[in-house]
Design a protein around this motif. Structure first.
Motif, PDB file in Angstrom:
ATOM      1  N   PRO A   1     -35.747  46.139   1.603  1.00  0.00           N
ATOM      2  CA  PRO A   1     -35.657  44.999   2.522  1.00  0.00           C
ATOM      3  C   PRO A   1     -37.030  44.605   3.046  1.00  0.00           C
ATOM      4  CG  PRO A   1     -34.063  46.714   3.086  1.00  0.00           C
ATOM      5  CD  PRO A   1     -35.002  47.310   2.082  1.00  0.00           C
TER       6      PRO A   1
ATOM      7  N   ALA B   1     -36.754  42.503   8.375  1.00  0.00           N
ATOM      8  CA  ALA B   1     -35.310  42.779   8.306  1.00  0.00           C
ATOM      9  C   ALA B   1     -35.038  44.257   8.567  1.00  0.00           C
ATOM     10  CB  ALA B   1     -34.767  42.366   6.937  1.00  0.00           C
TER      11      ALA B   1
ATOM     12  N   ALA C   1     -32.899  45.823  11.771  1.00  0.00           N
ATOM     13  CA  ALA C   1     -31.717  46.639  11.498  1.00  0.00           C
ATOM     14  C   ALA C   1     -31.841  48.017  12.131  1.00  0.00           C
ATOM     15  CB  ALA C   1     -31.523  46.773   9.988  1.00  0.00           C
TER      16      ALA C   1
ATOM     17  N   PRO D   1     -23.671  41.908   8.475  1.00  0.00           N
ATOM     18  CA  PRO D   1     -23.855  42.199   7.044  1.00  0.00           C
ATOM     19  C   PRO D   1     -25.305  42.393   6.628  1.00  0.00           C
ATOM     20  CG  PRO D   1     -22.255  40.439   7.342  1.00  0.00           C
ATOM     21  CD  PRO D   1     -22.832  40.710   8.695  1.00  0.00           C
ATOM     22  N   GLU D   2     -26.213  41.546   7.148  1.00  0.00           N
ATOM     23  CA  GLU D   2     -27.618  41.676   6.743  1.00  0.00           C
ATOM     24  C   GLU D   2     -28.224  42.984   7.247  1.00  0.00           C
ATOM     25  OE1 GLU D   2     -27.393  39.166  10.523  1.00  0.00           O
ATOM     26  OE2 GLU D   2     -26.321  39.366   8.622  1.00  0.00           O
ATOM     27  N   ALA D   3     -27.811  43.417   8.439  1.00  0.00           N
ATOM     28  CA  ALA D   3     -28.299  44.691   8.959  1.00  0.00           C
ATOM     29  C   ALA D   3     -27.687  45.855   8.188  1.00  0.00           C
ATOM     30  CB  ALA D   3     -27.985  44.821  10.448  1.00  0.00           C
ATOM     31  N   ARG D   4     -26.405  45.730   7.820  1.00  0.00           N
ATOM     32  CA  ARG D   4     -25.735  46.793   7.063  1.00  0.00           C
ATOM     33  C   ARG D   4     -26.404  47.000   5.713  1.00  0.00           C
ATOM     34  NH1 ARG D   4     -23.378  51.044   8.129  1.00  0.00           N
ATOM     35  NH2 ARG D   4     -22.001  49.993   9.620  1.00  0.00           N
ATOM     36  N   VAL D   5     -26.802  45.915   5.044  1.00  0.00           N
ATOM     37  CA  VAL D   5     -27.485  46.030   3.744  1.00  0.00           C
ATOM     38  C   VAL D   5     -28.782  46.819   3.906  1.00  0.00           C
ATOM     39  CG1 VAL D   5     -28.706  44.733   1.957  1.00  0.00           C
ATOM     40  CG2 VAL D   5     -26.467  43.952   2.756  1.00  0.00           C
ATOM     41  N   ALA D   6     -29.565  46.495   4.938  1.00  0.00           N
ATOM     42  CA  ALA D   6     -30.843  47.182   5.152  1.00  0.00           C
ATOM     43  C   ALA D   6     -30.626  48.651   5.492  1.00  0.00           C
ATOM     44  CB  ALA D   6     -31.626  46.483   6.266  1.00  0.00           C
TER      45      ALA D   6
END
Length: 458
Positions: free
Chosen positions: A121, A125, A129, A147-152
């Motif tokens: 990431p 980001a 996160a 969702p964007e924080a979960r991906v990171a």
């Protein structure tokens, strides 16, 4: 028990969690074992490894099902998993601002350790996160995460290197060097670097206690400690006339009815005329004050209300509720109030009253005054209270600079440093290192004295 009685069967398809998988079965001393792999090739690879060990004459363990060369070891503890454990250990007993420091430090170290590989990431980001969702309780596994924080977070969890890597001096040096930089790549302030390193040292002390290291690996890398006490920039220090003009200007901020500025005049006056910290003025209450009609008064300070943020406090409130800075919660600091300040505070009480708990300064709803609120008021007051050339300067740029100005004024007036330190709640060492600065324009007085002395010899 070790045995050579091993039978290996073939690989067969098997559904696992709704997906195709392949299972290998074998027995050791009559006891059945099995392992499932995602692909047939991986399952056949495991079968080949078992067969090679059997042909080599290795004795299989009938408890694990494997020969010594293939004993399954528990996965290595990663830095990220350890950091979460350390956070849970420290959180219940940490003050809100220290919780913030822990999150900041763990985030910086984690970012520095993450490998540069595809899918990583972006730094911003990852920063958001980790700071907002990973290194704060409740943790990412106990609440909904964007969702964007979960991906990171998931990427960090999967790619975090082992904690043991920090025992390598080259790895540790890379982390320490990274702590010296801000997110934009510019050099971080010495106090910030020192604060982050302190968290790293404390975390690895905990790891050493757990037996992960023989000695704290931080100490194996030479470190140039930033200056412990940073002197106040003399350009921020206002002289008495400037400070008075600025405090008067506060009363003109906002409409008369809402009194956005008038409510805070006494608060800023306390920072300058009594040398109080902003968090001390936010919490000062009428029951702790003696405000006589004539002469000096006193405020028995014992409570501060610093702005910490809802996610850091135990109560979920924006402000922490604690004792004086760097003091036992039971300590009380009697702070003298000059007659002019007593009059300003009494006028504020006569006009606005006090909050339900006796606080002298509060917002329109009776709540605590936030740092963002009084900082905005102060920024507007500077536009009214200073000439244009000084508005663009660092002079009294922040409310805290009023305290710097107060202590510098007292020292320049010849007040004994021990007395100044006692009133301000500092040590003499910190006082002389940080606050013994010239007032704005004071150098002109010194220049005149030197010039007069030189003229005597012409």
């Amino acid at each position: 028990m070790k045995t050579s009685d091993v039978r290996i069967w073939g690989v067969r398809p098997k559904r696992r969690q709704g997906k195709d998988a392949y299972e290998l079965r074998w027995s050791v001393g009559g006891r059945p074992f099995s392992r499932t792999r995602r692909t047939q090739g991986l399952a056949n690879k495991l079968r080949s490894q078992l067969a090679m060990a059997q042909e080599a004459g290795e004795l299989f363990d009938d408890e694990t099902g494997f020969p010594p060369s293939m004993e399954e070891k528990p996965p290595a503890l990663t830095w990220y998993a350890f950091a979460l454990e350390y956070l849970r250990m420290k959180w219940p007993h940490a003050a809100p601002n220290y919780r913030d420091d822990i999150s900041e430090g763990l985030t910086a170290v984690t970012k520095a350790l993450m490998p540069k590989r595809p899918g990583r990431p972006a730094d911003i980001a990852m920063q958001r996160a980790l700071r907002d969702w990973a290194f704060v309780l409740p943790g990412p596994g106990e609440r909904d995460v964007p969702p964007e924080a979960r991906v990171a977070i998931d990427w960090v969890a999967e790619n975090s290197p082992p904690l043991s890597d920090l025992a390598q001096p080259a790895v540790m040096r890379g982390v320490l060097d990274a702590l010296k930089l801000k997110l934009d790549g510019k050099a971080a302030a010495g106090e910030t670097v020192k604060r982050k390193r302190k968290i790293l040292v404390n975390a690895l002390n905990y790891a050493t206690e757990r037996g992960e290291f023989e000695d704290n690996p931080v100490h194996a890398v030479p470190w140039e400690t930033p200056a412990r006490i940073v002197p106040v920039d003399p350009r921020v220090v206002a002289n008495p006339k400037q400070a008075s003009n600025l405090i008067d200007a506060v009363s003109y901020i906002g409409g008369y009815d809402r009194a956005r500025g008038r409510r805070l005049v006494g608060m800023f006056a306390g920072m300058y005329y009594a040398g109080m910290r902003p968090a001390e003025t936010v919490g000062v209450a009428i029951q702790d004050c003696h405000l006589p009609k004539e002469g000096w008064g006193v405020a028995n300070l014992h409570r501060t209300r610093p702005t910490a943020g809802k996610k850091w406090t135990k109560t979920g409130e924006v402000h922490d509720d604690r004792g004086l800075k760097n003091r036992d919660p039971r300590v009380v600091r009697p702070t003298p109030l000059p007659p002019g300040l007593v009059a300003i505070w009494q006028d504020s009480i006569d006009t606005f009253g006090t909050a339900d708990d006796g606080r002298l300064f509060f917002n329109e709803r009776g709540g605590l005054v936030g740092s963002s609120t009084y900082s905005r008021v102060w920024a507007e007051a500077r536009e009214f209270g200073l000439p244009p050339e000084l508005v663009a300067s660092p002079l009294a740029d922040r409310p805290y600079d009023l305290r710097h100005s107060a202590l510098s004024t007292w020292l320049n007036a010849g007040v004994d440093p021990t007395e100044v330190a006692e009133r301000a709640g500092n040590t003499v060492e910190v006082l002389l290192a940080r606050y013994a600065k010239c007032l704005h324009g004071r150098h002109a007085v010194a220049n005149k004295r030197i010039e007069d002395l030189l003229l005597e010899y012409e």
